[in-house]
Design an enzyme around this catalytic site. Structure first.
Site, mmCIF file in Angstrom:
data_model
loop_
_atom_site.group_PDB
_atom_site.id
_atom_site.type_symbol
_atom_site.label_atom_id
_atom_site.label_comp_id
_atom_site.label_asym_id
_atom_site.label_seq_id
_atom_site.Cartn_x
_atom_site.Cartn_y
_atom_site.Cartn_z
ATOM 1 N N GLN A 159 33.280 40.318 49.182
ATOM 2 C CA GLN A 159 34.626 39.645 48.688
ATOM 3 C C GLN A 159 34.170 38.928 49.457
ATOM 4 O O GLN A 159 34.274 38.746 50.676
ATOM 5 C CB GLN A 159 35.658 40.252 49.252
ATOM 6 C CG GLN A 159 37.216 39.960 49.958
ATOM 7 C CD GLN A 159 37.495 39.706 48.724
ATOM 8 O OE1 GLN A 159 37.475 39.744 47.664
ATOM 9 N NE2 GLN A 159 38.071 37.929 48.519
ATOM 10 N N GLN A 161 36.738 35.905 49.902
ATOM 11 C CA GLN A 161 36.876 35.218 50.589
ATOM 12 C C GLN A 161 37.651 35.595 51.489
ATOM 13 O O GLN A 161 37.893 35.991 51.836
ATOM 14 C CB GLN A 161 38.457 34.719 49.496
ATOM 15 C CG GLN A 161 39.880 33.719 49.276
ATOM 16 C CD GLN A 161 40.908 34.113 48.941
ATOM 17 O OE1 GLN A 161 41.006 34.674 48.276
ATOM 18 N NE2 GLN A 161 41.391 32.348 48.529
ATOM 19 N N GLY A 294 44.881 42.821 46.464
ATOM 20 C CA GLY A 294 45.257 43.470 45.274
ATOM 21 C C GLY A 294 44.329 43.367 44.083
ATOM 22 O O GLY A 294 44.430 44.115 42.808
ATOM 23 N N MET A 296 41.654 39.879 42.735
ATOM 24 C CA MET A 296 40.276 39.054 43.596
ATOM 25 C C MET A 296 40.206 38.011 41.972
ATOM 26 O O MET A 296 39.225 38.929 41.639
ATOM 27 C CB MET A 296 39.270 38.594 44.442
ATOM 28 C CG MET A 296 38.475 38.209 44.860
ATOM 29 S SD MET A 296 39.792 36.391 46.137
ATOM 30 C CE MET A 296 38.798 34.987 45.885
ATOM 31 N N GLU A 297 40.220 36.232 42.550
ATOM 32 C CA GLU A 297 40.245 35.400 41.252
ATOM 33 C C GLU A 297 38.956 35.131 40.670
ATOM 34 O O GLU A 297 38.705 33.794 40.626
ATOM 35 C CB GLU A 297 41.349 34.268 41.616
ATOM 36 C CG GLU A 297 40.736 33.579 42.378
ATOM 37 C CD GLU A 297 41.209 33.651 43.988
ATOM 38 O OE1 GLU A 297 40.914 33.252 44.965
ATOM 39 O OE2 GLU A 297 41.953 35.220 43.772
ATOM 40 N N ASN A 298 37.901 36.299 41.205
ATOM 41 C CA ASN A 298 36.742 35.509 40.409
ATOM 42 C C ASN A 298 36.468 35.007 39.073
ATOM 43 O O ASN A 298 36.027 35.882 38.604
ATOM 44 C CB ASN A 298 35.293 36.752 40.776
ATOM 45 C CG ASN A 298 35.628 36.790 42.634
ATOM 46 O OD1 ASN A 298 35.758 35.950 43.377
ATOM 47 N ND2 ASN A 298 35.775 38.024 42.740
ATOM 48 N N HIS A 321 48.602 36.997 38.418
ATOM 49 C CA HIS A 321 48.336 35.655 39.402
ATOM 50 C C HIS A 321 46.768 35.478 39.021
ATOM 51 O O HIS A 321 46.590 34.057 39.115
ATOM 52 C CB HIS A 321 48.547 37.398 40.684
ATOM 53 C CG HIS A 321 48.527 36.161 41.271
ATOM 54 N ND1 HIS A 321 49.782 35.777 41.889
ATOM 55 C CD2 HIS A 321 47.393 35.767 42.200
ATOM 56 C CE1 HIS A 321 49.325 35.211 43.421
ATOM 57 N NE2 HIS A 321 47.557 35.598 43.311
ATOM 58 N N GLU A 322 46.386 37.013 39.294
ATOM 59 C CA GLU A 322 44.717 36.258 39.046
ATOM 60 C C GLU A 322 43.984 35.084 38.195
ATOM 61 O O GLU A 322 42.948 34.746 38.058
ATOM 62 C CB GLU A 322 43.586 37.576 39.334
ATOM 63 C CG GLU A 322 44.140 37.770 39.970
ATOM 64 C CD GLU A 322 44.582 37.418 41.662
ATOM 65 O OE1 GLU A 322 43.737 36.977 41.658
ATOM 66 O OE2 GLU A 322 45.278 38.443 42.193
ATOM 67 N N GLU A 344 47.710 29.902 46.491
ATOM 68 C CA GLU A 344 49.163 30.860 46.298
ATOM 69 C C GLU A 344 49.950 30.352 46.040
ATOM 70 O O GLU A 344 50.912 31.064 45.505
ATOM 71 C CB GLU A 344 48.756 31.455 47.408
ATOM 72 C CG GLU A 344 47.233 31.901 48.284
ATOM 73 C CD GLU A 344 46.628 33.254 47.159
ATOM 74 O OE1 GLU A 344 47.119 33.519 45.697
ATOM 75 O OE2 GLU A 344 45.461 33.190 47.163
ATOM 76 N N TYR A 405 52.655 32.422 49.864
ATOM 77 C CA TYR A 405 52.596 32.765 48.323
ATOM 78 C C TYR A 405 54.091 33.235 48.013
ATOM 79 O O TYR A 405 54.424 31.599 46.822
ATOM 80 C CB TYR A 405 52.511 34.256 48.012
ATOM 81 C CG TYR A 405 50.589 34.496 48.042
ATOM 82 C CD1 TYR A 405 50.348 35.471 47.169
ATOM 83 C CD2 TYR A 405 50.575 34.792 49.512
ATOM 84 C CE1 TYR A 405 48.577 35.218 47.077
ATOM 85 C CE2 TYR A 405 49.177 35.355 49.537
ATOM 86 C CZ TYR A 405 48.569 35.714 48.429
ATOM 87 O OH TYR A 405 47.215 35.811 48.376
#
EC number: 3.4.11.2
Length: 627
Positions: A159, A161, A294, A296-298, A321-322, A344, A405
């Site tokens: 992870q 970020q 929740g 992670m936009e990898n 969202h991602e 965000e 957000y």
């Protein structure tokens, strides 16, 4: 062959090869784009490409291998500064093996900046840095078998970020220094490796000597370094469409695929709104419950928490969202963490538009209405409308709660209402095109907005109050609040219960997560034991399979020191490591003084072994543990 502790990794730093990296991504040099969370000096020399060749050793909980970084240097530059943390640096050489001078600065621990690794490259275009990760690296979550769904094999995930990837990749770990990358991961046979890039060897990789399996990946589009991510475990794959699918442990796979089955519709909706999806595939990885977020936009491989799997697809807003981050965040990225709302806030707004396109206006209104609740609550908890932590642009990491957000998305929704949806959508689509694969600042966004949308319209400029939204505290008076008829119906049941009505009249059958949250969060914090017992037994709160319900119920129970709920709460915080769901529980216990503090410490001591280092550090800070 097991990887011996003495085996080190090598990193190569080279000038960019045009055929491999293409034109290097630009960096911003304006004063507001200066990133205080990196040791790097990108104006002198910056990383443009990273190539990793790493072995994964579960026995020692370390990574080691070979990596290649390409660097673009200004004329006259003689050194490059990298970010490192929890890395054992063995040597630094040029490709032919000649040692090069280097030094490692003191470790900064307060924010987690780690150390500066400064290398004198002496005119060489390539630098090899031999290193090995240490157990405890902040980016790496090493899980024993008992903390996985299958409970047979260990699991590893990263992870990055915001600034954790420096603990397994010595690079310039700043969102404004975009880099392409490639990687080879060697893992024990029987494990599968996945990464946030294009797969080069299929789902099973390549079997190599000594009972190991090799997996290769590449990402030829420049990304901020926090988006380089991987996982290794007992994983299986199931397609959800022609360009999407889900990875999960085998026992979770069917439930995960059912939950995210609408993802192809979401991709189509997102493209219709704001232009082409530029990352090839959109796959997802459902991680063990200890994953701290929740989602992670990898790129090419969104990481998802299993807490969204409730069987009713009521939490697919996390997927939306991602996915939206594929434009806002991954395509156009905040240059520094002072402007995280550019990721965000944009993404929360875009997520809502995707949900509206796929599920209808009322479903989207329900999410927006709950976000407004969160916005009002965060401003109140931050200290009110004058609190400096309610600003969108400020000190990095200082924005209170989820205001980047909630306030950020409300800002964009307010612009939409002022200029009209058609005009706003056309602007946003052009914005993503203009700034694709580039960093951005708040000042840069506002300048773009004035040039390409406002176009000198003084009345519109005054109506929008752009600088008030971006740079000042609190919520401007022109903020747009979207309300939901579905949640209004829940409010009516909440009012009846609060007036003394029975819990049996609530009748929540068929409720989505958002309806549960509106009801539970709307209950007065002071309840009698009899009333809490009635709620729990009638609505099945302590036994709920919905993690959001369990967390909200725990907050209510703790506020009343309702001890019959403690066994359920303890079991929950031991099983779930998502910060959004567990941090409030620990905070509320600590707020209960002599009653709650020892309970919080006991819960943490029993749960911390299963938390990702980020989550463990977050909880330790809350409970005052010295980990």
């Amino acid at each position: 062959m097991r990887i011996l502790p003495a085996l080190a990794a090598a990193i190569v730093i080279a000038a960019p090869a045009a055929a491999q990296t293409g034109k290097p991504a630009p960096i911003l040099t304006t004063p507001e784009a200066r990133d205080v969370w990196t040791h790097a000096e990108p104006e002198a020399a910056r990383v443009t490409h990273v190539d990793l060749n790493l072995d994964v050793d579960f026995a020692t909980k370390t990574l080691s291998g070979v990596a290649t970084l390409d660097v673009l240097a200004a004329k006259g530059a003689t050194e490059i500064v990298l970010d490192v943390d929890y890395l054992d640096i063995v040597s630094v050489t040029c490709p032919k093996g000649k040692p090069l001078p280097y030094k490692i600065g003191p470790r900064e621990t307060e924010i987690g900046l780690g150390s500066a690794l400064t290398v004198q490259f002496e005119g060489n275009k390539q630098i090899l840095v031999r290193y090995k990760t240490k157990p405890g690296a902040s980016a790496l979550g090493w899980l024993p078998p008992e903390l996985t769904a299958g409970k047979q094999k260990p699991y590893l995930f990263s992870q990055g970020q915001p600034i954790n990837n420096r603990s397994w990749i010595p690079t310039q770990d700043s969102p404004g220094i975009r880099q392409t990358w490639s990687a080879t991961l060697t893992v024990p046979d029987g494990f599968v490796a996945v990464m946030s890039g294009d797969r080069l060897d299929g789902d099973k990789g390549e079997l190599v000597p000594h009972q190991k399996r090799k997996f290769r990946f590449k990402m030829d589009r420049p990304v901020p370094p926090y988006l380089i991510a991987f996982a290794v475990g007992d994983l299986a794959f199931k397609a959800t469409g022609p360009r999407s699918g889900v990875w999960a442990e085998p026992s979770q796979l069917d439930a995960a695929a059912h939950e995210v089955a609408d993802v192809e519709k979401m991709i189509d909706a997102a493209e219709a709104l704001y232009g082409p999806y530029r990352w090839g595939r959109y796959d997802m990885l459902v991680l063990p419950p200890s994953f701290p977020y929740g989602g992670m936009e990898n790129p090419t491989l969104t990481f998802l928490t299993p807490t969204i799997i409730t069987g009713d697809r009521s939490n697919t807003d996390v997927v939306a969202h991602e996915l939206a981050h594929s434009w806002s965040g991954n395509l156009v990225t905040n240059a520094t963490w002072s402007d995280s709302w550019l990721n965000e806030g944009f993404t929360t707004y875009f997520e809502n538009r995707i949900m509206e396109a796929v599920y209808g206006k009322e479903r989207a209104a329900m999410y927006a209405d709950l976000d407004w609740d969160g916005l009002v609550r965060d401003i109140k908890d931050a200290g009110g409308n004058d609190a400096p932590t309610t600003r969108l642009h400020g000190e990095p990491g200082a924005t209170f709660g989820q205001l980047d957000y909630f306030k950020g998305s409300t800002f964009l929704r307010t612009i939409e209402a002022a200029v009209g949806r058609a005009k706003w959508d056309a602007y946003l689509r052009s914005y993503f095109d203009r700034h694709a694969f580039q960093p951005q600042t708040t000042a840069g966004f506002l300048a773009d907005l004035r040039t390409n949308l406002i176009k000198g319209d003084k009345a519109l400029e005054a109506k929008l109050e752009l600088d008030r939204w971006a740079y000042q505290a609190g919520l401007p008076d022109n903020a747009v609040h979207v309300t939901s008829a579905t949640l209004a119906a829940v409010d009516a049941k909440l009012a009846a219960f609060n007036a003394g009505g029975p819990a049996s009249a609530v009748q929540p059958t068929g409720w989505a997560t958002q309806q549960w949250l509106r009801f539970l969060n709307g209950l007065p914090r002071q309840q009698t034991p009899a009333r809490l017992k009635e709620l729990d037994e009638t609505l099945g709160l302590s036994a709920s399979n919905n993690a959001y319900v369990r967390s909200a119920w725990a907050e209510l129970a703790i506020a009343n020191r309702y001890e019959p709920a403690l066994p359920s709460i303890e079991a929950f915080v031991k099983r779930v490591g998502r910060g959004l769901l567990i941090y409030p529980i620990y905070r509320d216990l600590m707020a209960q003084g002599d009653w709650g503090k020892p309970i919080a410490v006991r819960f943490y001591e029993g749960a911390k072994a299963g938390y990702h280092p980020n989550a463990a550090a977050g909880v330790a800070k809350i409970v005052g543990a010295n980990d």
